[in-house]
Design an enzyme around this catalytic site. Structure first.
Site, short mmCIF file in Angstrom:
data_model
loop_
_atom_site.label_atom_id
_atom_site.label_comp_id
_atom_site.label_asym_id
_atom_site.label_seq_id
_atom_site.Cartn_x
_atom_site.Cartn_y
_atom_site.Cartn_z
N ASP A 1 1.36 -1.74 -0.21
CA ASP A 1 0.08 -0.29 0.13
C ASP A 1 1.03 1.38 0.00
OD1 ASP A 1 -2.42 1.10 0.39
OD2 ASP A 1 -2.14 2.29 2.53
N ASP B 1 -1.63 -0.51 6.12
CA ASP B 1 -1.79 -0.34 7.12
C ASP B 1 -3.59 0.06 7.48
OD1 ASP B 1 -2.42 3.49 6.98
OD2 ASP B 1 -2.06 1.84 5.03
#
Length: 197
Positions: free
Chosen positions: A16, A174
């Site tokens: 990400d 996250d």
């Protein structure tokens, strides 16, 4: 705090961007608050709201907020204004050190991709500003798939483009929506806590 990678012979890695490779979340939150304020949002957008929607496409976040608060904010307008405000602050971005170091350590040895809920120009500018752009020939953003996170589409496309079976990829993420997407794609994932930044 150090980054813990599972003991498994992964063949490829998917990262990400926001909050994982680059510590952009505080700047994204500032941009969200400012954009919603300019649109006269009839509610307070808290940090809990913000972190709870990590990884989701911006327009989907606005739709969710509208549903929750009975408001009718323009998802496209808020998204565009939020991106404009964030873009001006990109030079302030910092790396998430342990994750960036890990990415550099495996560069050239394994296929790597970025799969982010942000728009592609924002992701590219963030990676450019932090010196990571050359590590990632494959960048997947919601524009390239039918469904963004928490659907598995972005991770499955990344695996396909890297030429690696989904089960052999490790996702670094996250956000809860990203962790759900990794699970739906049949991939293992490492959660990147805020304390790592």
């Amino acid at each position: 705090m150090s980054l813990q990678i599972p003991d498994y012979p992964f063949q490829a890695y998917i990262f990400d961007c926001d909050g994982t490779l680059v510590d952009s979340m505080p700047l994204h939150y500032i941009a969200w608050v400012e954009a919603l304020k300019r649109y006269d949002a009839p509610f307070v957008f808290t940090e809990d709201d913000f972190y709870g929607s990590a990884g989701m496409k911006e327009q989907d976040v606005v739709r969710q907020l509208n549903t929750r608060h009975g408001s009718s904010l323009d998802p496209v307008g808020v998204d565009e204004l939020k991106m404009e405000i964030f873009a001006k602050r990109i030079p302030e971005l910092q790396l998430v050190g342990p994750v960036a170091e890990f990415a550099r350590s495996i560069h050239g040895r394994f296929p790597m991709a970025v799969a982010s809920g942000s728009a592609e120009p924002t992701v590219r500018a963030s990676l450019q500003a932090t010196g990571l752009i050359d590590l990632f020939p494959i960048i997947i953003t919601p524009e390239r798939v039918k469904h963004g996170k928490p659907a598995p589409d972005m991770f499955l496309l990344a695996a396909e483009l890297m030429g690696v079976p989904p089960g052999e990829c490790l996702v670094l993420e996250d956000g809860n929506s990203g962790l759900e997407a990794a699970k739906a794609a049949g991939m293992q994932a490492v959660f990147i806590p805020r304390s790592l930044r």
